[in-house]
Write a protein that holds these residues in place. Structure first.
Motif, PDB file in Angstrom:
ATOM      1  N   ASN A 161      42.255  49.249  29.502  1.00 21.33           N
ATOM      2  CA  ASN A 161      43.080  49.221  30.704  1.00 21.33           C
ATOM      3  C   ASN A 161      42.555  50.146  31.794  1.00 21.33           C
ATOM      4  OD1 ASN A 161      45.751  47.586  30.778  1.00 21.33           O
ATOM      5  ND2 ASN A 161      45.501  48.184  28.645  1.00 21.33           N
ATOM      6  N   LYS A 162      41.761  51.122  31.407  1.00 19.47           N
ATOM      7  CA  LYS A 162      41.159  52.025  32.398  1.00 19.47           C
ATOM      8  C   LYS A 162      40.305  51.238  33.379  1.00 19.47           C
ATOM      9  CE  LYS A 162      38.230  56.152  32.716  1.00 19.47           C
ATOM     10  NZ  LYS A 162      37.464  57.155  31.928  1.00 19.47           N
ATOM     11  N   TYR A 163      39.684  50.146  32.897  1.00 17.38           N
ATOM     12  CA  TYR A 163      38.783  49.358  33.730  1.00 17.38           C
ATOM     13  C   TYR A 163      39.346  47.993  34.109  1.00 17.38           C
ATOM     14  CZ  TYR A 163      35.484  52.867  32.069  1.00 17.38           C
ATOM     15  OH  TYR A 163      34.868  54.056  31.771  1.00 17.38           O
ATOM     16  N   PHE A 164      40.292  47.497  33.318  1.00 16.68           N
ATOM     17  CA  PHE A 164      40.778  46.134  33.532  1.00 16.68           C
ATOM     18  C   PHE A 164      42.297  46.067  33.719  1.00 16.68           C
ATOM     19  CE2 PHE A 164      36.823  45.778  31.173  1.00 16.68           C
ATOM     20  CZ  PHE A 164      36.150  44.797  31.878  1.00 16.68           C
ATOM     21  N   GLY A 165      42.907  47.174  34.109  1.00 13.93           N
ATOM     22  CA  GLY A 165      44.362  47.217  34.187  1.00 13.93           C
ATOM     23  C   GLY A 165      44.965  46.736  35.489  1.00 13.93           C
ATOM     24  N   THR A 166      44.136  46.587  36.531  1.00 14.63           N
ATOM     25  CA  THR A 166      44.659  46.185  37.830  1.00 14.63           C
ATOM     26  C   THR A 166      43.681  45.249  38.530  1.00 14.63           C
ATOM     27  OG1 THR A 166      43.650  48.109  38.916  1.00 14.63           O
ATOM     28  CG2 THR A 166      45.916  48.355  38.153  1.00 14.63           C
ATOM     29  N   GLY A 167      44.183  44.573  39.582  1.00 18.28           N
ATOM     30  CA  GLY A 167      43.333  43.773  40.455  1.00 18.28           C
ATOM     31  C   GLY A 167      42.510  42.723  39.727  1.00 18.28           C
ATOM     32  N   LEU A 168      41.230  42.623  40.099  1.00 17.23           N
ATOM     33  CA  LEU A 168      40.326  41.653  39.489  1.00 17.23           C
ATOM     34  C   LEU A 168      40.178  41.904  37.994  1.00 17.23           C
ATOM     35  CD1 LEU A 168      38.294  39.338  39.698  1.00 17.23           C
ATOM     36  CD2 LEU A 168      36.533  41.042  40.301  1.00 17.23           C
ATOM     37  N   GLY A 169      40.161  43.177  37.614  1.00 22.08           N
ATOM     38  CA  GLY A 169      40.058  43.512  36.198  1.00 22.08           C
ATOM     39  C   GLY A 169      41.196  42.924  35.389  1.00 22.08           C
ATOM     40  N   LEU A 170      42.404  42.945  35.963  1.00 25.12           N
ATOM     41  CA  LEU A 170      43.563  42.392  35.262  1.00 25.12           C
ATOM     42  C   LEU A 170      43.441  40.877  35.122  1.00 25.12           C
ATOM     43  CD1 LEU A 170      46.282  42.873  33.942  1.00 25.12           C
ATOM     44  CD2 LEU A 170      47.359  42.742  36.206  1.00 25.12           C
ATOM     45  N   LYS A 171      42.897  40.217  36.147  1.00 26.70           N
ATOM     46  CA  LYS A 171      42.684  38.768  36.053  1.00 26.70           C
ATOM     47  C   LYS A 171      41.689  38.445  34.942  1.00 26.70           C
ATOM     48  CE  LYS A 171      43.765  37.711  40.891  1.00 26.70           C
ATOM     49  NZ  LYS A 171      43.267  37.145  42.169  1.00 26.70           N
ATOM     50  N   ILE A 172      40.642  39.254  34.852  1.00 22.68           N
ATOM     51  CA  ILE A 172      39.665  39.070  33.773  1.00 22.68           C
ATOM     52  C   ILE A 172      40.329  39.294  32.416  1.00 22.68           C
ATOM     53  CG2 ILE A 172      37.555  39.997  32.754  1.00 22.68           C
ATOM     54  CD1 ILE A 172      36.636  40.660  35.606  1.00 22.68           C
ATOM     55  N   MET A 173      41.180  40.330  32.359  1.00 25.70           N
ATOM     56  CA  MET A 173      41.910  40.621  31.127  1.00 25.70           C
ATOM     57  C   MET A 173      42.804  39.449  30.723  1.00 25.70           C
ATOM     58  SD  MET A 173      42.910  43.009  28.794  1.00 25.70           S
ATOM     59  CE  MET A 173      42.931  44.676  29.444  1.00 25.70           C
ATOM     60  N   ASP A 174      43.556  38.905  31.688  1.00 24.47           N
ATOM     61  CA  ASP A 174      44.444  37.785  31.396  1.00 24.47           C
ATOM     62  C   ASP A 174      43.665  36.583  30.867  1.00 24.47           C
ATOM     63  OD1 ASP A 174      46.702  39.166  32.160  1.00 24.47           O
ATOM     64  OD2 ASP A 174      46.709  38.400  34.215  1.00 24.47           O
ATOM     65  N   LYS A 175      42.529  36.319  31.468  1.00 21.54           N
ATOM     66  CA  LYS A 175      41.722  35.183  31.022  1.00 21.54           C
ATOM     67  C   LYS A 175      41.158  35.430  29.614  1.00 21.54           C
ATOM     68  CE  LYS A 175      41.012  32.036  32.980  1.00 21.54           C
ATOM     69  NZ  LYS A 175      41.623  30.677  32.950  1.00 21.54           N
ATOM     70  N   THR A 176      40.799  36.677  29.337  1.00 21.48           N
ATOM     71  CA  THR A 176      40.289  37.019  28.006  1.00 21.48           C
ATOM     72  C   THR A 176      41.371  36.845  26.949  1.00 21.48           C
ATOM     73  OG1 THR A 176      38.742  38.607  28.979  1.00 21.48           O
ATOM     74  CG2 THR A 176      39.197  38.821  26.621  1.00 21.48           C
ATOM     75  N   VAL A 177      42.602  37.282  27.265  1.00 21.60           N
ATOM     76  CA  VAL A 177      43.724  37.090  26.341  1.00 21.60           C
ATOM     77  C   VAL A 177      43.943  35.606  26.086  1.00 21.60           C
ATOM     78  CG1 VAL A 177      46.227  37.299  26.093  1.00 21.60           C
ATOM     79  CG2 VAL A 177      44.893  39.260  26.877  1.00 21.60           C
ATOM     80  N   GLU A 178      43.905  34.822  27.161  1.00 17.71           N
ATOM     81  CA  GLU A 178      44.118  33.382  27.022  1.00 17.71           C
ATOM     82  C   GLU A 178      43.047  32.753  26.129  1.00 17.71           C
ATOM     83  OE1 GLU A 178      43.833  29.379  29.815  1.00 17.71           O
ATOM     84  OE2 GLU A 178      44.228  31.316  30.759  1.00 17.71           O
ATOM     85  N   LYS A 179      41.782  33.062  26.389  1.00 19.49           N
ATOM     86  CA  LYS A 179      40.681  32.452  25.645  1.00 19.49           C
ATOM     87  C   LYS A 179      40.686  32.872  24.176  1.00 19.49           C
ATOM     88  CE  LYS A 179      38.587  30.210  29.013  1.00 19.49           C
ATOM     89  NZ  LYS A 179      38.428  28.725  29.014  1.00 19.49           N
ATOM     90  N   THR A 180      40.871  34.158  23.926  1.00 22.35           N
ATOM     91  CA  THR A 180      40.836  34.632  22.539  1.00 22.35           C
ATOM     92  C   THR A 180      42.060  34.168  21.757  1.00 22.35           C
ATOM     93  OG1 THR A 180      41.722  36.766  23.310  1.00 22.35           O
ATOM     94  CG2 THR A 180      39.343  36.616  22.961  1.00 22.35           C
ATOM     95  N   THR A 181      43.213  34.088  22.414  1.00 26.01           N
ATOM     96  CA  THR A 181      44.409  33.562  21.749  1.00 26.01           C
ATOM     97  C   THR A 181      44.184  32.123  21.313  1.00 26.01           C
ATOM     98  OG1 THR A 181      45.976  35.029  22.879  1.00 26.01           O
ATOM     99  CG2 THR A 181      46.838  32.932  22.075  1.00 26.01           C
TER     100      THR A 181
END
Length: 447
Positions: free
Chosen positions: A322-342
């Motif tokens: 979350n230090k790197y992916f907790g907000t903004g574009l990083g959060l969008k990348i995080m959301d997509k990663t959660v979706e793909k891995t799920t």
């Protein structure tokens, strides 16, 4: 807060005289030993005893390393309540206090999760008392060998799948003795979450399970990690070989963790280094597994599904990520990663399993749980289904996972979900007219 009203209850059974605890409308028989084992040996059924069987002060648990993530998200484990025992073949029975004479209640058998590495059948967060009272069912919770003791192995000295053999012995005990508690031995549903669901899916194609259960409920099983594990398991086995004769089980737990990084090169499946292994009893070869599941389509009713944001439990709760992916574009990348891995680990495998099962003529339902709120930043993650199934606000009140969710929301949806799951356990069907929780989508899959 309601003060528990407790008393004792005696079951005179052919297994023995069993002293139970009667509390607020539920009778609890805790920590009955159903089998015994020597290290790396198959379980041997426990024999009936003329002695009084009294549940111990401490809950037996397979030696394990406490997960910091589970402690944070679900709650702190009071280790003083547990007693490490590498031969962890115990079960507990939860029954309504009042049943009519000769009544046979449907039986649900809880197979806990924890990556085949942590957990036990008897945790406060999986106490089924609310469900038992609401739906007039019997719930049996099962503990079995984990990790090094139950789900590694690969040769004559350290056989794999010993945890599966333990569960099979528990199911045999249930078939033999549950009628003496008011249960219907011909109406048994296995319920498992995460690795518990994985174990149940593989019990469906195991040898020696004939007539032991009729239905399965598989929640959040990581079936996307089940294939091509042989090289990883063999390497992990070699790395832990020096520990096989260690007498200090706590030292074993500390030492094996040092070998885990060596299997990271195997990708996502290394997130669960312990597991069921094909090609060893009681399982078939990996390439035969799909046909075996198809062959079982006439035997078992299946309810299988997942939570919408499973891997958010791991990814969005990591301070480092979350230090790197907790907000903004990083959060969008995080959301997509959660979706793909799920979808890779849980979603697609569950859908494919259900579709193949339906094509083979099986009775199967597919479900998906959602958060119900855009304000909940990790959505519907892994384990969010547990408080819905088990209730027990007192046990879950400190869970970080639920910090943004009012308990009234959990209770209202959980009560409806418990009714649906109990309906399935009774007759293998879910009526179109049955009330659904607002957070779950469920459909019958047809060919």
């Amino acid at each position: 807060m309601t003060v528990p009203q407790t008393a004792t209850h005696i079951f005179q059974t052919s297994f023995g005289k069993i002293i139970a605890l009667k509390e607020n409308g539920v009778i609890k028989v805790k920590s009955i030993r159903y089998a015994r084992s020597e290290r790396f040996q198959k379980p041997v059924p426990e024999q009936p005893s003329p002695k009084e069987l009294i549940f111990p002060d401490k809950t037996p648990v397979c030696p394990q390393v406490i997960s910091q993530l589970v402690e944070k998200m679900i709650g702190v484990t009071n280790i003083d309540d547990f007693d490490p025992d590498e031969a962890t073949q115990y079960l507990s029975v939860f029954r309504p206090e009042f049943i009519t004479e000769n009544e046979k209640l449907p039986v649900v058998v809880w197979i806990h999760g924890g990556s085949h590495e942590i957990g036990c059948g008897d945790l406060p967060t999986s106490d089924p008392s609310d469900w038992v009272k609401e739906q007039q069912i019997i719930v049996v919770t099962v503990s079995y060998r984990l990790g090094l003791f139950g789900f590694l192995g690969g040769d004559e000295n350290r056989p794999p799948n010993l945890g599966l053999f333990d569960i099979i012995e528990a199911l045999k005990w249930i078939k033999n003795y549950i009628p003496e508690f008011g249960g219907d031995a011909g109406n048994v549903t296995l319920l498992g979450q995460s690795s518990g669901g994985d174990a149940i899916a593989h019990l469906m194609i195991s040898e020696g399970v004939e007539d032991l259960f009729q239905r399965v409920i598989i929640q959040s099983a990581p079936l996307g990690l089940r294939n091509k594990r042989q090289k990883m398991s063999a390497e992990f086995l070699r790395k832990t070989e020096p520990l096989k004769d260690e007498t200090d089980v706590l030292k074993m737990m500390d030492e094996y963790r040092k070998s885990v990084p060596s299997v990271f090169k195997y990708g996502l499946k290394a997130a669960m280094p312990f597991g069921t292994q094909y090609g060893f009893p009681p399982l078939c070869k990996e390439e035969e597994s799909l046909d075996r599941w198809k062959d079982s389509a006439g035997k078992y009713d299946v309810l299988i599904g997942l939570n919408n944001d499973e891997t958010a439990f791991y990814l969005k709760t990591s301070e480092a990520i979350n230090k790197y992916f907790g907000t903004g574009l990083g959060l969008k990348i995080m959301d997509k990663t959660v979706e793909k891995t799920t979808e890779f680990i849980y979603g697609n495998p569950a859908r494919i399993f259900a579709e193949n099962y339906a094509k083979a003529g099986g009775n199967v339902y597919l479900f998906r749980t959602h958060s119900g709120s855009q304000d909940y930043h990790i959505g519907a993650p892994h384990c969010i289904d547990l408080p819905l199934i088990f209730g027990n606000e007192q046990a879950w009140k400190s869970a970080e996972m639920l910090k943004d969710i009012p308990w009234t929301f959990i209770h209202e949806n959980g009560k409806k979900l418990r009714a649906l799951w109990a309906e399935f356990a009774r007759n293998g069907c879910i009526s179109d007219d049955s009330e659904r929780p607002e957070i779950i989508k469920i459909q019958k899959i047809t060919d």
